[in-house]
Design an enzyme around this catalytic site. Structure first.
Site, PDB file in Angstrom:
ATOM      1  N   PRO A 168       0.793  -1.222   0.000  1.00  0.00           N
ATOM      2  CA  PRO A 168       0.000   0.000   0.000  1.00  0.00           C
ATOM      3  C   PRO A 168       0.830   1.280   0.000  1.00  0.00           C
ATOM      4  O   PRO A 168       1.860   1.367   0.671  1.00  0.00           O
ATOM      5  CB  PRO A 168      -0.810  -0.097   1.305  1.00  0.00           C
ATOM      6  CG  PRO A 168      -0.062  -1.053   2.160  1.00  0.00           C
ATOM      7  CD  PRO A 168       0.578  -2.030   1.208  1.00  0.00           C
ATOM      8  N   ASN A 169       0.329   2.225  -0.780  1.00  0.00           N
ATOM      9  CA  ASN A 169       0.869   3.594  -0.889  1.00  0.00           C
ATOM     10  C   ASN A 169       2.179   3.690  -1.662  1.00  0.00           C
ATOM     11  O   ASN A 169       2.668   4.787  -1.908  1.00  0.00           O
ATOM     12  CB  ASN A 169       1.037   4.234   0.510  1.00  0.00           C
ATOM     13  CG  ASN A 169      -0.278   4.278   1.265  1.00  0.00           C
ATOM     14  OD1 ASN A 169      -1.267   4.778   0.739  1.00  0.00           O
ATOM     15  ND2 ASN A 169      -0.320   3.724   2.468  1.00  0.00           N
ATOM     16  N   ARG A 206       5.131  11.011  -2.495  1.00  0.00           N
ATOM     17  CA  ARG A 206       4.795  10.690  -1.111  1.00  0.00           C
ATOM     18  C   ARG A 206       6.009  10.922  -0.199  1.00  0.00           C
ATOM     19  O   ARG A 206       7.027  10.252  -0.341  1.00  0.00           O
ATOM     20  CB  ARG A 206       4.396   9.208  -1.052  1.00  0.00           C
ATOM     21  CG  ARG A 206       4.230   8.671   0.321  1.00  0.00           C
ATOM     22  CD  ARG A 206       4.176   7.157   0.342  1.00  0.00           C
ATOM     23  NE  ARG A 206       3.933   6.707   1.687  1.00  0.00           N
ATOM     24  CZ  ARG A 206       4.154   5.475   2.121  1.00  0.00           C
ATOM     25  NH1 ARG A 206       4.603   4.560   1.287  1.00  0.00           N
ATOM     26  NH2 ARG A 206       3.903   5.157   3.351  1.00  0.00           N
ATOM     27  N   TYR A 254      11.114   8.920   1.541  1.00  0.00           N
ATOM     28  CA  TYR A 254      11.151   7.843   0.546  1.00  0.00           C
ATOM     29  C   TYR A 254      11.879   8.212  -0.744  1.00  0.00           C
ATOM     30  O   TYR A 254      12.044   7.365  -1.624  1.00  0.00           O
ATOM     31  CB  TYR A 254       9.716   7.393   0.229  1.00  0.00           C
ATOM     32  CG  TYR A 254       9.020   6.821   1.446  1.00  0.00           C
ATOM     33  CD1 TYR A 254       9.499   5.665   2.057  1.00  0.00           C
ATOM     34  CD2 TYR A 254       7.907   7.453   1.997  1.00  0.00           C
ATOM     35  CE1 TYR A 254       8.879   5.149   3.185  1.00  0.00           C
ATOM     36  CE2 TYR A 254       7.285   6.939   3.134  1.00  0.00           C
ATOM     37  CZ  TYR A 254       7.770   5.784   3.715  1.00  0.00           C
ATOM     38  OH  TYR A 254       7.173   5.268   4.835  1.00  0.00           O
ATOM     39  N   ASN A 277       8.006  -5.569  -0.586  1.00  0.00           N
ATOM     40  CA  ASN A 277       7.841  -4.389   0.254  1.00  0.00           C
ATOM     41  C   ASN A 277       6.360  -4.318   0.609  1.00  0.00           C
ATOM     42  O   ASN A 277       5.533  -3.889  -0.193  1.00  0.00           O
ATOM     43  CB  ASN A 277       8.291  -3.116  -0.475  1.00  0.00           C
ATOM     44  CG  ASN A 277       8.248  -1.902   0.451  1.00  0.00           C
ATOM     45  OD1 ASN A 277       7.656  -1.948   1.528  1.00  0.00           O
ATOM     46  ND2 ASN A 277       8.871  -0.818   0.023  1.00  0.00           N
ATOM     47  N   ALA A 333       2.955  -0.603   5.041  1.00  0.00           N
ATOM     48  CA  ALA A 333       2.475  -0.604   6.431  1.00  0.00           C
ATOM     49  C   ALA A 333       1.925  -1.957   6.873  1.00  0.00           C
ATOM     50  O   ALA A 333       1.882  -2.240   8.078  1.00  0.00           O
ATOM     51  CB  ALA A 333       1.409   0.481   6.598  1.00  0.00           C
ATOM     52  N   GLU A 382      12.324  -9.489   2.548  1.00  0.00           N
ATOM     53  CA  GLU A 382      11.575  -8.315   3.015  1.00  0.00           C
ATOM     54  C   GLU A 382      12.368  -7.061   2.658  1.00  0.00           C
ATOM     55  O   GLU A 382      13.563  -6.997   2.922  1.00  0.00           O
ATOM     56  CB  GLU A 382      11.384  -8.402   4.532  1.00  0.00           C
ATOM     57  CG  GLU A 382      10.698  -7.182   5.099  1.00  0.00           C
ATOM     58  CD  GLU A 382      10.545  -7.239   6.618  1.00  0.00           C
ATOM     59  OE1 GLU A 382      10.894  -8.279   7.234  1.00  0.00           O
ATOM     60  OE2 GLU A 382      10.077  -6.239   7.182  1.00  0.00           O
ATOM     61  N   HIS A 411      12.433  -2.638   2.493  1.00  0.00           N
ATOM     62  CA  HIS A 411      11.888  -1.307   2.791  1.00  0.00           C
ATOM     63  C   HIS A 411      12.856  -0.263   2.283  1.00  0.00           C
ATOM     64  O   HIS A 411      14.079  -0.423   2.409  1.00  0.00           O
ATOM     65  CB  HIS A 411      11.694  -1.116   4.300  1.00  0.00           C
ATOM     66  CG  HIS A 411      10.812  -2.146   4.896  1.00  0.00           C
ATOM     67  ND1 HIS A 411       9.440  -2.113   4.756  1.00  0.00           N
ATOM     68  CD2 HIS A 411      11.103  -3.270   5.587  1.00  0.00           C
ATOM     69  CE1 HIS A 411       8.929  -3.178   5.354  1.00  0.00           C
ATOM     70  NE2 HIS A 411       9.910  -3.899   5.859  1.00  0.00           N
ATOM     71  N   ARG A 415      12.970   4.476  12.802  1.00  0.00           N
ATOM     72  CA  ARG A 415      11.770   5.324  12.744  1.00  0.00           C
ATOM     73  C   ARG A 415      10.879   5.079  13.970  1.00  0.00           C
ATOM     74  O   ARG A 415      11.364   4.606  14.991  1.00  0.00           O
ATOM     75  CB  ARG A 415      11.047   5.080  11.411  1.00  0.00           C
ATOM     76  CG  ARG A 415      11.923   5.453  10.192  1.00  0.00           C
ATOM     77  CD  ARG A 415      11.186   5.246   8.885  1.00  0.00           C
ATOM     78  NE  ARG A 415      10.022   6.113   8.779  1.00  0.00           N
ATOM     79  CZ  ARG A 415       9.040   5.955   7.877  1.00  0.00           C
ATOM     80  NH1 ARG A 415       9.120   4.956   6.997  1.00  0.00           N
ATOM     81  NH2 ARG A 415       8.018   6.775   7.833  1.00  0.00           N
TER      82      ARG A 415
HETATM   83  C1  DQA Z   1       8.028   1.153   3.957  1.00  0.00           C
HETATM   84  C2  DQA Z   1       8.124   1.351   5.478  1.00  0.00           C
HETATM   85  C3  DQA Z   1       6.770   1.172   6.130  1.00  0.00           C
HETATM   86  O1  DQA Z   1       6.864   1.393   7.531  1.00  0.00           O
HETATM   87  C4  DQA Z   1       5.774   2.166   5.554  1.00  0.00           C
HETATM   88  O2  DQA Z   1       4.492   1.956   6.111  1.00  0.00           O
HETATM   89  C5  DQA Z   1       5.718   2.130   4.067  1.00  0.00           C
HETATM   90  C6  DQA Z   1       6.976   2.042   3.328  1.00  0.00           C
HETATM   91  C7  DQA Z   1       9.375   1.469   3.268  1.00  0.00           C
HETATM   92  O3  DQA Z   1       9.537   1.061   2.119  1.00  0.00           O
HETATM   93  O4  DQA Z   1      10.226   2.151   3.849  1.00  0.00           O
HETATM   94  O5  DQA Z   1       4.665   2.246   3.468  1.00  0.00           O
HETATM   95  O6  DQA Z   1       7.722  -0.206   3.699  1.00  0.00           O
END
Ligand code: DQA
Length: 148
Positions: free
Chosen positions: A11-12, A19, A24, A75, A78, A99, A101, A108
């Site tokens: 998501p996102n 964003r 990011y 990835n 959240a 995994e 990110h 964080r």
């Molecule tokens: C994320 C880190 C997550 O905590 C966050 O909710 C994201 C992006 C990252 O790529 O740094 O949506 O996965």
């Protein structure tokens, strides 16, 4: 042997580039997909690149990966910090999952320190921005070759 990998984004992440660029970066998801495509050519990997904002769709993509791919770079956004269902899906498919990110989740907010993905993942790459995707591709190729 040509290995096939899925890069899955949660998501996102479709909003990357606009964003929270301070966290990011300015790179869009389309830019990341392009650099993964060129890395895949160098590494001789077959690549599928997907994104969804929906937890159920991400689970479906993981299930489909079982028939189609040798490994997954994920990835989960959240959902990393909330989803037992994604953890169960990863445990169920029997594929190596890295995994990923962009940000260093451990540096964080404390709610981001918990990952439901980490205990069932091959490993975790975080904090290297968009470069993490190609790092993960190299790590996955090394792992798959060592397994064969
Ligand atoms: C994320 C880190 C997550 O905590 C966050 O909710 C994201 C992006 C990252 O790529 O740094 O949506 O996965």
């Amino acid at each position: 042997m040509t290995y096939s990998i899925l890069i899955l984004n949660g998501p996102n992440l479709n909003l990357l580039g606009t964003r929270q660029p301070d966290i990011y970066g300015a790179t869009t998801l389309a830019d990341i997909e392009q650099s993964c495509e060129s890395e895949a050519k160098k590494l001789r990997l077959a690549l599928d690149f997907k994104q969804s904002n929906s937890e159920g769709v991400l689970i479906d993509y993981l299930h489909q990966a079982r028939e189609q791919h040798h490994g997954v770079i994920f990835n989960a956004g959240a959902y990393t910090h909330t989803s037992v269902a994604l953890m169960d899906a990863i445990s169920s498919i029997g594929l190596p999952v890295i995994e990923l990110h962009l940000s260093n989740i451990h540096a964080r907010e404390s709610f981001r320190h918990k990952s439901f993905i980490a205990p069932v993942a091959l490993g975790q790459i975080c904090g290297f921005g968009a470069a993490g995707y190609t790092l993960a591709m190299n790590a996955m190729k090394t792992h798959l070759e060592a397994q064969s």
